[in-house]
Design an enzyme around this catalytic site. Structure first.
Site, PDB file in Angstrom:
ATOM      1  N   LYS A 274       3.900 -11.485   7.817  1.00  0.00           N
ATOM      2  CA  LYS A 274       2.681 -10.843   7.331  1.00  0.00           C
ATOM      3  C   LYS A 274       2.190 -11.725   6.203  1.00  0.00           C
ATOM      4  O   LYS A 274       2.853 -11.861   5.177  1.00  0.00           O
ATOM      5  CB  LYS A 274       2.935  -9.427   6.829  1.00  0.00           C
ATOM      6  CG  LYS A 274       1.670  -8.832   6.198  1.00  0.00           C
ATOM      7  CD  LYS A 274       1.800  -7.408   5.746  1.00  0.00           C
ATOM      8  CE  LYS A 274       0.484  -6.973   5.078  1.00  0.00           C
ATOM      9  NZ  LYS A 274       0.529  -5.608   4.549  1.00  0.00           N
TER      10      LYS A 274
ATOM     11  N   TYR B  68       7.144 -11.654   4.473  1.00  0.00           N
ATOM     12  CA  TYR B  68       5.967 -11.021   3.869  1.00  0.00           C
ATOM     13  C   TYR B  68       5.543 -11.875   2.676  1.00  0.00           C
ATOM     14  O   TYR B  68       6.192 -11.888   1.647  1.00  0.00           O
ATOM     15  CB  TYR B  68       6.337  -9.594   3.456  1.00  0.00           C
ATOM     16  CG  TYR B  68       5.215  -8.750   2.876  1.00  0.00           C
ATOM     17  CD1 TYR B  68       3.893  -9.171   2.864  1.00  0.00           C
ATOM     18  CD2 TYR B  68       5.488  -7.493   2.334  1.00  0.00           C
ATOM     19  CE1 TYR B  68       2.889  -8.384   2.339  1.00  0.00           C
ATOM     20  CE2 TYR B  68       4.486  -6.694   1.795  1.00  0.00           C
ATOM     21  CZ  TYR B  68       3.195  -7.158   1.800  1.00  0.00           C
ATOM     22  OH  TYR B  68       2.183  -6.367   1.264  1.00  0.00           O
TER      23      TYR B  68
ATOM     24  N   THR C 161       0.829  -1.202   0.000  1.00  0.00           N
ATOM     25  CA  THR C 161       0.000   0.000   0.000  1.00  0.00           C
ATOM     26  C   THR C 161       0.864   1.254   0.000  1.00  0.00           C
ATOM     27  O   THR C 161       0.472   2.291  -0.531  1.00  0.00           O
ATOM     28  CB  THR C 161      -0.930  -0.020   1.236  1.00  0.00           C
ATOM     29  OG1 THR C 161      -1.661  -1.252   1.216  1.00  0.00           O
ATOM     30  CG2 THR C 161      -1.876   1.148   1.232  1.00  0.00           C
TER      31      THR C 161
END
Lengths: 295, 295, 295, 295
Positions: free
Chosen positions: B163, B136, B48
């Site tokens: 994550k 991630y 993001t």
């Protein structure tokens, strides 16, 4: 106006020294060898050139060194994709100064983007670039470009061709039908050596192939055979090439190609991407290379 | 030893000024607001945060500014993926100096790599990083990590959590089963706000969610409700959040989130990726935001 | 009006004799056992029941035998998909006569069809069927149904529910949001036992699960625990079930389930699909089954 | 021994009357027309023939009618896939009696099966079938067959060829390389008319194409041109065919082909699959058909 992009281009590997840095002397030697073995041009900072694994400064250096060494003998297409449009345009300006014939811009990757966004991205670059632009469509790694997007971008004077690496023959035929009518000077190059001969037979202008780092003579010969109407001989080479290709891509890209370039006499060094313990059968690789060179 | 990573982290957007450059003052103001609205931590240079659309120098600057502004109030996880392991380790060192709690390393992207290579990559970074590492995994954009790869990497002391942004509940449950037994202090954060409530109910430690840029209060409330055993209320918020999320992701990422952060009072500016003409229904967006804030 | 479909349904396996024919006596004994072990209902001619591997006559026979044996003790949902709408409607009529509570119609398979066509198909069947219809969405095998298609079909009085086997929690939450508002009596059953507990926690009515052929008691207990607000205990069972499930699906479907039903004491016989030499670890399977039964 | 399968085969559509039943008279008239227009053979009960939408009895009737009408003029390949191996073998026996040249067996569908299971399935059928077997690989609809699986099955004397409908040229070249060496009499037919010309140029024996229901003369001409070494003319026809094909597949399969066969003068009737409101541009279809017939 500059010549149309056509023939076989080598998306050159980048030799690394024992510290993992660019081995400039070997890169120059490798560049000379590719030209001497018949390459119609070079494609720098492509996927096989691992552009994502070099820093922006390193990418510039690689283009500079190759352009210097080529010194106008053949056209150089330089991959110029950077973090955003502004940086990419700056790379375009730099590569024009280095003497590149054109830049290649890969479709946006990481985020998978829609067709309107892909088109807007290429359009902004094409409008601001001082050097001709080649689209680079590689759906396995980057946002796939639709036929309609390519067709619309092919209307821009700055956009002179495409490297199309989907390997999808039906897509390629539709692409040829779409651009040949309205923009006959637009160059269509395939990135899929697995189907180079049929692609050439159906009308593409040439190809940019990882295996050109390994057997440039053979890739050139396949091109010449098809152009000379000797499809049967070309087909035999194509089948032999497939056997070699399947060995080269049995390990992580482009480690198989790096190992095979070592077989051809170049110090490629260890690639930048750490890998698991890879099984590369160098003896079989050597045998296939020697076999296809003699074929 | 530092605290376990847990709770709701905001993968913060990066405000840009009219020239397309980082708007540092607004980034600081936005950072403060996120903390004031209850974020347990920040996740800088995430998807993001458009880490691929900034230069290496810009990525460092963003981490520096956020760490300065946070000033120890909450933990900061800094995305540190660079062109290759050496550059990544240098970023790790830098971010330790800036005061980050940990770095996040995304699974290799562009090339789709095998599990052994993914493991070797993370292993090299973990061995050389002076700061804790968060894996991630975001299969939509980067090479998917298998359960077994994650389980093996979770054995490394430097690797403190993940994550996990697949949004696949079955995968997440298997992951929890695999790591909880052998490494209970390993932190499992989900990136999928669409299923935050059930993920929390099943035992994840928290989440890192794009929507935290828009309704941080709500994300925090969902977390607190589940932790407080008030699953029914949490479920109602989850369904409302889905309606908002579906509006935000109806356009190219993260433009919907940027537009929504503007609704919350921040000057985000135009994103770096040129896009086609996007239909963002700001009025509906405002209505949904106001509705969920009141819920 | 008949009762709402809810709870745990067993998509029953079909025992075969040594000639590969339906073993009616064992099918009856198996049916009784499933009911005695707590199943809220049976789902005949589902994927686990291998409906595609039986002839139309055999499918009818299986429904007849199960309905007879159940004899009204629990509701029976009968898979009624046949070669075309006319044949399917005839099967619906037959199954009404046998005493089925509803029929299930799988989304069209083989050809991958668009949403309008899928809707038209179900709409024709729903308009002509004399018995309630359950939609069956299983994107791994059949044309995926969109949320909007399901929502529109849920408006038809004859369409009383869905078996949703995508296992996608985000899809399921959006589906619940879409149908709960306008058609609260519409039953939403999940087919994904890997995520049964979170699905139940988020509001589905129940599930139809292959593992109910193996550990019906456990599936029932998971349901009762969630309904009783004992989510922690349910979660532990869910994780244990995953370990068993992963063993059962490590071989071609539904051979693992057939082997496990043999462990529970039933003569399932050799499946109809010839398979390669499969490695089924029956000892480990027995251990996991005994473990979860004791948990 | 019977002749090798080669040339262009029509996977014939099935005309339906106003009640949705097989229109036998029109099926006979259509069969004659296909042969008169140059088809080297017919392929009954293929995907275009919608074999999944007919009952087992109807499938037999279709084969019987076509074989009777063909009456030995050209070879007939009859799709014989039934619910399980036993039923399939019975269909093989029946179709031998009807005079079919071979049966075609599609790779198992609905369940996505592994290579060993796919091989075991075909092996059982090949061992029990009294009539030659053609493998049918259509990854878009059925479990994909690997090169190795095909190569191993090609060793069986009963397995005389393959209809390969992936349309993947690289796969096809590898397949040719794999089978030509060890089993030169094995017939390789492509199902992908989008790439018929390059496939023929690279060595396939022929093709089985939906468009042969619409422009059989053109498909035959493409074949004859490639065989006659007139690749340039064949390529022009290929590009024209693509334009027609893209119109025909813009609606649900095979409705576009049914509509186009009506343009050619046959009463195809309404298909068995209910569809949404489809936009079929019959005028444009007529124009493209007339154009390619004149080319």
């Amino acid at each position: 106006m500059a010549d149309r992009i056509a023939g076989i281009f080598a998306p050159n590997l980048v030799p690394l020294d024992e510290r993992g840095e660019i081995d400039e002397a070997e890169l120059r030697r490798f560049t000379d060898w590719l030209i001497e073995r018949g390459m119609h041009g070079l494609f720098v900072n492509g996927s096989t050139g691992e552009f994502t694994r070099f820093t922006p400064e390193e990418r510039r250096r690689i283009v500079r060194v190759v352009c210097e060494e080529v010194n106008g003998r053949v056209p150089v297409i330089a991959g110029a994709s950077e973090a955003h449009v502004g940086e990419t345009v700056r790379a375009c300006e730099t590569y024009l100064g280095y003497g590149a014939r054109a830049v290649a811009i890969v479709s946006p990757y990481y985020f998978k983007l829609g067709q309107e966004t892909i088109e807007a991205y290429f359009r902004q670059i094409a409008e601001r670039s001082p050097i001709d632009v080649v689209l680079y469509n590689i759906p396995a790694f980057a946002s796939p470009m639709s036929l309609e997007t390519i067709r619309r971008l092919a209307e821009l004077p700055r956009v002179i061709g495409i490297k199309e690496s989907s390997g999808d023959m039906g897509f390629m035929l539709r692409l040829l039908a779409a651009v040949r009518r309205d923009r006959p000077e637009f160059s269509v190059m395939t990135g899929a050596e697995a189907v180079l001969v049929p692609m050439l037979a159906m009308g593409v202008d040439g190809g940019t192939h990882s295996t050109a780092n390994v057997v440039p003579e053979v890739m050139r010969k396949m091109y010449d055979l098809v152009r000379g109407g000797r499809l049967d001989e070309a087909r035999d080479l194509q089948l032999r090439l497939l056997e070699l290709l399947d060995l080269l891509i049995a390990v992580e890209r482009p480690e198989g190609f790096r190992a095979a370039a070592e077989v051809r006499g170049f110090r490629m060094g260890k690639g930048r991407q750490p890998t698991g313990a890879m099984q590369i059968d160098v003896d079989r690789m050597r045998g296939l290379i020697e076999g296809i060179l003699r074929a």
